[in-house]
Design an enzyme around this catalytic site. Structure first.
Site, PDB file in Angstrom:
ATOM      1  N   ILE A  12      -1.236 -46.105 -45.969  1.00  0.00           N
ATOM      2  CA  ILE A  12      -1.940 -45.985 -47.257  1.00  0.00           C
ATOM      3  C   ILE A  12      -0.943 -45.638 -48.369  1.00  0.00           C
ATOM      4  O   ILE A  12      -1.031 -46.145 -49.490  1.00  0.00           O
ATOM      5  CB  ILE A  12      -3.067 -44.922 -47.174  1.00  0.00           C
ATOM      6  CG1 ILE A  12      -4.009 -45.249 -46.000  1.00  0.00           C
ATOM      7  CG2 ILE A  12      -3.858 -44.858 -48.477  1.00  0.00           C
ATOM      8  CD1 ILE A  12      -4.985 -44.137 -45.646  1.00  0.00           C
ATOM      9  N   ASP A  58      11.424 -33.945 -43.493  1.00  0.00           N
ATOM     10  CA  ASP A  58      10.119 -33.369 -43.187  1.00  0.00           C
ATOM     11  C   ASP A  58       9.739 -32.409 -44.312  1.00  0.00           C
ATOM     12  O   ASP A  58      10.562 -31.563 -44.699  1.00  0.00           O
ATOM     13  CB  ASP A  58      10.253 -32.624 -41.839  1.00  0.00           C
ATOM     14  CG  ASP A  58       8.918 -32.191 -41.289  1.00  0.00           C
ATOM     15  OD1 ASP A  58       8.131 -31.591 -42.039  1.00  0.00           O
ATOM     16  OD2 ASP A  58       8.674 -32.458 -40.095  1.00  0.00           O
ATOM     17  N   SER A 124     -10.614 -36.863 -45.464  1.00  0.00           N
ATOM     18  CA  SER A 124     -11.175 -37.886 -44.590  1.00  0.00           C
ATOM     19  C   SER A 124     -12.662 -37.665 -44.400  1.00  0.00           C
ATOM     20  O   SER A 124     -13.150 -36.517 -44.427  1.00  0.00           O
ATOM     21  CB  SER A 124     -10.465 -37.771 -43.239  1.00  0.00           C
ATOM     22  OG  SER A 124     -11.163 -38.467 -42.259  1.00  0.00           O
ATOM     23  N   THR A 126     -13.973 -37.641 -41.803  1.00  0.00           N
ATOM     24  CA  THR A 126     -14.097 -36.863 -40.569  1.00  0.00           C
ATOM     25  C   THR A 126     -14.587 -35.438 -40.861  1.00  0.00           C
ATOM     26  O   THR A 126     -15.158 -34.788 -39.994  1.00  0.00           O
ATOM     27  CB  THR A 126     -12.750 -36.880 -39.801  1.00  0.00           C
ATOM     28  OG1 THR A 126     -12.991 -36.486 -38.468  1.00  0.00           O
ATOM     29  CG2 THR A 126     -11.720 -35.974 -40.408  1.00  0.00           C
ATOM     30  N   TYR A 148      -7.438 -32.521 -35.700  1.00  0.00           N
ATOM     31  CA  TYR A 148      -7.069 -33.317 -36.874  1.00  0.00           C
ATOM     32  C   TYR A 148      -8.068 -33.059 -38.004  1.00  0.00           C
ATOM     33  O   TYR A 148      -7.690 -32.746 -39.144  1.00  0.00           O
ATOM     34  CB  TYR A 148      -7.046 -34.816 -36.523  1.00  0.00           C
ATOM     35  CG  TYR A 148      -7.021 -35.701 -37.744  1.00  0.00           C
ATOM     36  CD1 TYR A 148      -5.888 -35.805 -38.534  1.00  0.00           C
ATOM     37  CD2 TYR A 148      -8.162 -36.420 -38.142  1.00  0.00           C
ATOM     38  CE1 TYR A 148      -5.873 -36.601 -39.677  1.00  0.00           C
ATOM     39  CE2 TYR A 148      -8.158 -37.219 -39.278  1.00  0.00           C
ATOM     40  CZ  TYR A 148      -7.009 -37.302 -40.048  1.00  0.00           C
ATOM     41  OH  TYR A 148      -7.008 -38.081 -41.183  1.00  0.00           O
ATOM     42  N   LYS A 152      -7.757 -31.076 -41.841  1.00  0.00           N
ATOM     43  CA  LYS A 152      -8.193 -31.581 -43.167  1.00  0.00           C
ATOM     44  C   LYS A 152      -9.117 -30.568 -43.838  1.00  0.00           C
ATOM     45  O   LYS A 152      -9.014 -30.322 -45.050  1.00  0.00           O
ATOM     46  CB  LYS A 152      -8.900 -32.934 -43.020  1.00  0.00           C
ATOM     47  CG  LYS A 152      -7.992 -34.064 -42.575  1.00  0.00           C
ATOM     48  CD  LYS A 152      -6.991 -34.447 -43.652  1.00  0.00           C
ATOM     49  CE  LYS A 152      -5.972 -35.444 -43.173  1.00  0.00           C
ATOM     50  NZ  LYS A 152      -4.850 -35.627 -44.090  1.00  0.00           N
ATOM     51  N   ASN A 178     -13.091 -45.738 -43.779  1.00  0.00           N
ATOM     52  CA  ASN A 178     -12.178 -46.390 -42.810  1.00  0.00           C
ATOM     53  C   ASN A 178     -11.269 -47.421 -43.483  1.00  0.00           C
ATOM     54  O   ASN A 178     -11.680 -48.570 -43.672  1.00  0.00           O
ATOM     55  CB  ASN A 178     -12.990 -47.050 -41.693  1.00  0.00           C
ATOM     56  CG  ASN A 178     -13.639 -46.038 -40.775  1.00  0.00           C
ATOM     57  OD1 ASN A 178     -14.339 -45.135 -41.230  1.00  0.00           O
ATOM     58  ND2 ASN A 178     -13.396 -46.156 -39.495  1.00  0.00           N
ATOM     59  N   ASN A 197      -5.278 -47.211 -31.853  1.00  0.00           N
ATOM     60  CA  ASN A 197      -6.486 -46.396 -31.651  1.00  0.00           C
ATOM     61  C   ASN A 197      -7.647 -46.977 -32.432  1.00  0.00           C
ATOM     62  O   ASN A 197      -8.795 -46.819 -32.065  1.00  0.00           O
ATOM     63  CB  ASN A 197      -6.279 -44.979 -32.225  1.00  0.00           C
ATOM     64  CG  ASN A 197      -5.256 -44.208 -31.445  1.00  0.00           C
ATOM     65  OD1 ASN A 197      -5.337 -44.136 -30.232  1.00  0.00           O
ATOM     66  ND2 ASN A 197      -4.293 -43.625 -32.155  1.00  0.00           N
ATOM     67  N   LEU A 199     -10.012 -49.695 -34.758  1.00  0.00           N
ATOM     68  CA  LEU A 199     -10.631 -50.986 -34.458  1.00  0.00           C
ATOM     69  C   LEU A 199      -9.863 -52.192 -35.009  1.00  0.00           C
ATOM     70  O   LEU A 199      -9.507 -53.096 -34.255  1.00  0.00           O
ATOM     71  CB  LEU A 199     -12.072 -50.989 -35.005  1.00  0.00           C
ATOM     72  CG  LEU A 199     -12.842 -52.280 -34.738  1.00  0.00           C
ATOM     73  CD1 LEU A 199     -13.068 -52.491 -33.249  1.00  0.00           C
ATOM     74  CD2 LEU A 199     -14.177 -52.272 -35.480  1.00  0.00           C
ATOM     75  N   ASP A 295     -17.107 -40.025 -30.728  1.00  0.00           N
ATOM     76  CA  ASP A 295     -17.540 -40.981 -31.756  1.00  0.00           C
ATOM     77  C   ASP A 295     -18.968 -40.695 -32.211  1.00  0.00           C
ATOM     78  O   ASP A 295     -19.788 -40.200 -31.436  1.00  0.00           O
ATOM     79  CB  ASP A 295     -17.500 -42.414 -31.197  1.00  0.00           C
ATOM     80  CG  ASP A 295     -16.152 -43.071 -31.396  1.00  0.00           C
ATOM     81  OD1 ASP A 295     -15.279 -42.445 -32.020  1.00  0.00           O
ATOM     82  OD2 ASP A 295     -15.974 -44.206 -30.923  1.00  0.00           O
TER      83      ASP A 295
END
Ligand code: NAD
Ligand code: UFG
Length: 332
Positions: A12, A58, A124, A126, A148, A152, A178, A197, A199, A295
């Site tokens: 991104i 880093d 996200s 998520t 993860y 966030k 997504n 990982n 789709l 999921d």
């Protein structure tokens, strides 16, 4: 503006760098290349005729980051740098917390030290966990089931706390749905190491013959065809959302905003398979399999707030997402 992009050679980040350069910003990238390739810089240069300034380290190396802020007068930061695999985060929680949370804290400290108080953060969908209803609006309860996602949530909270302590910050928490597809030049896109990982990169590899078939995780969800539904958004549309967030601060001053970046449309796994077959002209073999642990059935955004605040409106539909993904895959 001089904009520092952490994670700017990533998927991104690289698309956002291109869009930023296109509208005349000076871009400085810091990326430790743990999940991207230095060659992305060549590709950005081919697309834009400009090679962004690049630092390979880093962000947890605070001295190097401090030096960077001393050397360049940074006006704003877009913070992409993170580890992003949900499954991996379950097996390597410490690495995820260290990289994502500690890295962010160091970045925010250095920003504060240099009086740089404008930041766009990659959050996200998520953070909504398994939403009770859809479409998802920004005021939905926040919950998560994996390290993860928790990283966030923590970083979002850190930024809310920073803003509450000092209202001269401008902070955009962008919750991506997504991201898929690739740049229309076919030069930058998503090319994960090892077995994908997600789709669309997996389907791309089936289409190109690299993998034999797609495993469809779950065909007994309460959706129109039994497979999981997501809000796929073209990565270029997503990238433009970041430019719009920076513009928002130019006209609105210091604020903290939280917005969904999605299309508002949900497609099932089989919808995506069909669209990809059409776009690529290839047969996508698939096998139905049990659900993937963790999921959810359906997830898509209500993008009204992004449209209202940022003027955000996606341009590309599922056909273009698949076509650009396929063209990028063929060009690898
Ligand atoms: P990516 O892995 O392609 O890009 C992340 C980049 O950050 C990589 O180039 C990596 O090398 C770099 N990086 C990681 N840790 C670093 C560190 N400590 N110091 C310096 N560089 C570091 O991932 P992406 O898909 O481009 O995601 C960008 C951001 O968007 C991430 O924060 C991710 O969590 C978030 N996000 C992604 C998705 C998605 O599906 N791709 C969805 C929602 C949110
Ligand atoms: N799927 C398959 N087979 C695969 C891969 C995925 O059937 O090989 C299915 C999943 O079960 C799901 C859908 O395709 O129904 C989408 O799965 P992805 O792995 O592509 O995406 P997720 O929605 O699971 O998660 C992604 C990112 C997360 C991010 C989330 C919301 O991986 O980091 O979108 O933005 F948080």
């Amino acid at each position: 503006m001089n904009i520092l992009i952490t994670g700017g050679t990533g998927y991104i980040g690289s698309h956002t760098v291109v869009e930023l350069i296109k509208v005349g910003h000076n871009v400085i990238i810091v990326d430790n290349l743990c999940n991207s390739d230095i060659k992305v810089l060549d590709k950005i240069e081919i697309i834009t005729n400009i090679r962004p300034i690049f630092y390979s380290f880093d962000i947890k190396y605070s001295t190097l980051l401090d030096d960077l802020f001393t050397k360049h007068k940074i006006d704003a930061v877009i913070h992409f740098a993170a580890l992003k695999s949900v499954g991996e985060s379950v097996t390597m929680p410490l690495e995820y917390y260290e990289n994502n949370i500690s890295g962010s804290i160091i970045l925010f400290e250095i920003m504060k030290k240099h009086n740089v108080k404008k930041i766009v953060f990659s959050s996200s969908a998520t953070v909504y966990g398994d939403p009770a209803t859809i479409p998802i609006t920004e005021d939905f309860p926040l919950q998560t089931t994996n390290p993860y996602g928790f990283s966030k949530l923590v970083i979002e909270q850190l930024l809310r706390d920073i803003y509450n302590s000092d209202k001269s910050w401008s902070i955009a928490l962008l919750r991506y749905f997504n991201p898929v597809g690739a740049h229309q030049s076919c030069l930058i896109g998503e090319n994960p190491n090892g077995i994908p990982n997600n789709l669309m990169p997996y389907i791309a590899q089936v289409a190109s013959g690299k993998r034999d078939f797609l495993t469809v995780f779950g065909s007994d969800y309460n959706t129109h065809d039994g497979t999981g539904v997501r809000d796929y958004i073209h990565v270029v549309d997503l990238a433009i959302g970041h430019i719009q967030a920076l513009k928002y601060f130019e006209t609105h001053g210091c604020e903290l905003i939280t917005v969904n970046l999605g299309t508002g449309v949900g497609y099932s796994v089989l919808d995506v398979v069909n669209a990809y077959q059409k776009a690529s002209g290839q047969t996508i073999n698939y096998r139905l399999a049990p659900r993937r642990h963790g999921d959810i059935a359906i997830c898509y955004a209500n993008p009204t707030l992004a449209n209202k605040l940022l003027g955000f409106k996606t341009q590309f539909g599922i056909e273009q997402m698949c076509l650009d993904s396929w063209n990028f895959q063929k060009n690898l």
